[in-house]
Write a protein that holds these residues in place. Sequence first.
Motif, short mmCIF file in Angstrom:
data_model
loop_
_atom_site.label_atom_id
_atom_site.label_comp_id
_atom_site.label_asym_id
_atom_site.label_seq_id
_atom_site.Cartn_x
_atom_site.Cartn_y
_atom_site.Cartn_z
N SER A 184 0.77 -1.24 -0.07
CA SER A 184 0.16 -0.12 -0.07
C SER A 184 0.99 1.24 0.08
O SER A 184 2.10 0.95 0.36
CB SER A 184 -0.89 0.09 1.29
N TYR A 185 0.26 2.51 -0.40
CA TYR A 185 1.08 3.78 -0.69
C TYR A 185 0.26 4.81 -0.06
O TYR A 185 -1.01 4.88 0.03
CB TYR A 185 1.10 3.91 -2.07
N ASP A 186 1.00 5.61 0.90
CA ASP A 186 0.38 6.88 1.41
C ASP A 186 1.14 8.01 1.38
O ASP A 186 2.26 7.93 1.37
CB ASP A 186 0.01 6.59 2.82
N ARG A 187 0.75 9.15 0.62
CA ARG A 187 1.30 10.52 0.43
C ARG A 187 0.55 11.44 1.16
O ARG A 187 -0.40 11.64 0.97
CB ARG A 187 1.40 10.69 -0.97
N ALA A 188 1.34 12.14 1.80
CA ALA A 188 0.86 13.17 2.47
C ALA A 188 1.88 14.47 2.34
O ALA A 188 3.08 14.35 2.86
CB ALA A 188 0.73 13.25 4.05
#
Length: 142
Positions: free
Chosen positions: A7-11
Amino acid sequence: MAQLTVSYDRAGDKQVIDTNSKVLGEIAIDYSEIPADQRGGTAKQLLAASTLHCFCGSLAKALETRGAEYERITGTATLETGVDDKKRARVTGITLDVTVHMDEDYGFIFDRVEKIMRKGCLITASLHEAFPMTYNLHLEEL
C-alpha cells in the motif's frame, strides 16, 4: 495464483510504502529536506534494487541447491532510460553485474548455474518482453 499487495500513502512531501512484510516493513520516502531538482529517480532506484535483489537471491538458491558454498555475492544494477516512439520516458534496459566469491572447487557448479541464470529470475524474466536484461556473472575464486 499467488498474490501480493503493498500500500501507498502520500501526505505532502512524505510518502510511505507499506510492504506488509516483516523484513521490509514500511519504506519511508521523505522529500521535505530535498531540493525539487534532486527528487527524481526514486522509482527507478527501487526497480533496479528489486531486480538485483531477486536475481542474487535466485542465484544463491541455485548454488546452494547444487551443494556449492560461497563466501558472498556482490553486484550492481545499472538501469538505462530513454524515450519510446511517442517520446514518453521509458526504462530501456537493465544490466546486472554480479560476482560470486567462492572456492575454485565449486567452479564447475558456477558454470552450470551461470547458464541457468541467463534466463533470469521471477522479476527479471518478467521484464524480458519489455526491455533487454543483460546478465554479467563473474566468479572470483578464493
